[in-house]
Design a protein around this motif. Sequence first.
Motif, PDB file in Angstrom:
ATOM      1  N   GLU A  47      34.528  34.243  40.019  1.00 48.31           N
ATOM      2  CA  GLU A  47      35.186  35.274  39.231  1.00 48.31           C
ATOM      3  C   GLU A  47      36.547  34.736  38.794  1.00 48.31           C
ATOM      4  O   GLU A  47      37.096  33.826  39.411  1.00 48.31           O
ATOM      5  N   GLU A  49      40.466  35.075  38.381  1.00 51.00           N
ATOM      6  CA  GLU A  49      41.599  35.797  38.951  1.00 51.00           C
ATOM      7  C   GLU A  49      42.553  36.227  37.850  1.00 51.00           C
ATOM      8  O   GLU A  49      43.060  37.348  37.849  1.00 51.00           O
ATOM      9  N   THR A  50      42.825  35.339  36.925  1.00 48.95           N
ATOM     10  CA  THR A  50      43.680  35.659  35.782  1.00 48.95           C
ATOM     11  C   THR A  50      43.033  35.082  34.534  1.00 48.95           C
ATOM     12  O   THR A  50      42.596  33.942  34.518  1.00 48.95           O
ATOM     13  N   ARG A 109      38.209  32.251  41.189  1.00 52.06           N
ATOM     14  CA  ARG A 109      38.027  32.553  42.609  1.00 52.06           C
ATOM     15  C   ARG A 109      36.598  32.168  42.973  1.00 52.06           C
ATOM     16  O   ARG A 109      35.641  32.744  42.443  1.00 52.06           O
ATOM     17  N   SER A 123      41.040  30.200  45.563  1.00 51.35           N
ATOM     18  CA  SER A 123      41.628  30.388  44.235  1.00 51.35           C
ATOM     19  C   SER A 123      42.133  29.034  43.752  1.00 51.35           C
ATOM     20  O   SER A 123      42.861  28.351  44.480  1.00 51.35           O
ATOM     21  N   ARG A 203      33.846  41.318  36.189  1.00 49.77           N
ATOM     22  CA  ARG A 203      34.651  40.179  36.671  1.00 49.77           C
ATOM     23  C   ARG A 203      33.862  38.881  36.574  1.00 49.77           C
ATOM     24  O   ARG A 203      34.406  37.833  36.208  1.00 49.77           O
TER      25      ARG A 203
END
Length: 373
Positions: A47, A49-50, A109, A123, A203
């Motif tokens: 997924e 994270e940002t 992630r 991460s 996500r």
Amino acid sequence: MKLDSDIVEIEVPPELEGLSRTLRVADVIRRRDLDFVSKPGELVESEFETGSLSAAGRKAFALMLRKAGPEAGEDSKTFTITKKELRGSHKGNERIQPVMDELLRVIVRIRTTTKKGKPAIMSQSLLASCVEEISEDGMSVVEFEFSENFKRVIQRSDYYARVNLGVMLALQSRYSLTLYDLGCLIINRQNRFVKMDVEELRRRLGVPEGSFKNFAEFRRDVLAKSKSEIDQLADFTVEWEEVRGSGRGRPVEAVKLTFSPKDPVEQEETAKELDRPKVGRRARRDGSVEDITTVSVAKLPANKPFPKSSLHFCPDQRLLTIVADFGGGWDKDLIAGAFRDKMGDRLQTLTGTALYKSWEGFCKSYVGLRGRA
């Protein structure tokens, strides 16, 4: 172009005994010069994270991963790829630097394990460094090194997605690319489906926070469009089933995605589509030109007119979904009757995307005039 989802037979030379399964498959691909890339399953299931990777970024990283091959997990290893290889079907080099910056910046992630073997979430960025030669010549190179954490992941990765490069480069949407990778990961499993709640799916696909908040928009602009592309170009098709909760409006809480392999005839038709020019592909997919992949291959809804009888017997799930989402709780046959009265003879020739848009617009206006039931 050959489409083949059969599991790769892994021949392990003595010098590769210590490699992960994912890297062994990468070695097979290199030795046989196959048009595939071996992606670690952990990356496919990651997924963001940002931010999220663009379609160009996803394609570039796959090409870099293929170039690195079985050495991708080696420490202090710098790889070289020409700009011509990296840009794929794109003619110019102007995208390369922004894409490299994107790969250095984005944080993913990834599920992994600690040195003690315990489950963990890592991460990380995907690249540690990137050096691009200034020359615009196609044979100028980009030097790159994977991040230390990503190398740790691929060194331990024992499940993988074998991604067809031709299909990957042909797909246009970043959501289609992500969903295609997921299909490549699970198509050879005994159970070819995956179920996740809506937020996890968003996500996983990298949908930016705040985009497509309404599930109807998410279904139309992410799931439906991705399905159309994948069904047209991949060697499998994708279907989804919506799992609704209880309570007012019965909101969609989870989605079950099922991937089904095409039979040999369907795969042959799909391969022909991949060999056709990209120009006109969307029109062929939408059915607005005669030269299209057959409906049995793409598995898109047939271009049939609006039903003349009760919607309770309607086989087109998309028409039913639209009225469920936008009909305000009114009886679907009541809205359908009003729709037929308004459209008149025009309804006999209205099919496909135009019909769905018209039906959705009418349902919204019907509720706008009368309120919810």
